[in-house]
Scaffold this motif. Sequence first.
Motif: not given
Length: 247
Positions: A35-43, A87-93
């Motif tokens: 799940i981390d490999r698929r959904f992490s916005t930090y990777r 998010k406010p910057d338009g990205s999806l999280d």
Amino acid sequence: MRETRVLMGMPITVDIGGASSGELIETVFGYFEHIDRRFSTYRADSEITAINRGDVPVVEWSGEMTEVFALAQQTKDETDGYFDMRKPDGSLDPSGIVKGWAIRNAAAIVQRAGIRDFFIEAGGDVQSSGKNASGHDWSVGIRNPFNAQEIVKIVYPRGRGLATSGTYVRGQHIYNPHAIDSPIQDIVSLTVIGADVLEADRFATAAFAMGRDGILFIERTPGLEGYVIDTNGRATPTTGFVALCLP
């Protein structure tokens, strides 16, 4: 067998009984790594990062990503827009819903293995079932947001899921989509108990974004109970919360 590892940027604890629990625990932690490999916005190599870069068209999204996005839209609709993964910057999280979803799915892995007694906790969100090693109901402590060493309430979920949203650990990371420039300053912690940890998690995030009105939303939503602590240290429970504190 009980083990804690740091995955998805948080401590994750899995407690499972039984002779084959070691192998099953490895399976559960392997699922969280996936799940981390698929959904992490930090990777940089995650699917969600690739989507935010515009590298992956919708038709190529994984089934898991599509499912989570659908749950996020459902939650947005059910909370009058107070849950929003954009998010406010338009990205999806989708992190405001992925944790509870992943814990629920990890619990299903354990249940399919025929295990009735287990406890899975990730970053303060919990799904448990049955009894602990002492034969008692699992209990979960709600931490004092002003004193990390103090537990202010003990809850006995008895198969329900529990999730806490707040600003006392990570700062102002939750925002009100209807007032993006106004930080949430009237409450610091909101715990929600739902039918399972996914229900608790997705509504805890949205209710916290509502500020002081969030506990009223939890009160009037069937199947949910909650406990909020405001910036003055005052706690307000929903009417059915007290029954969940009885051993």
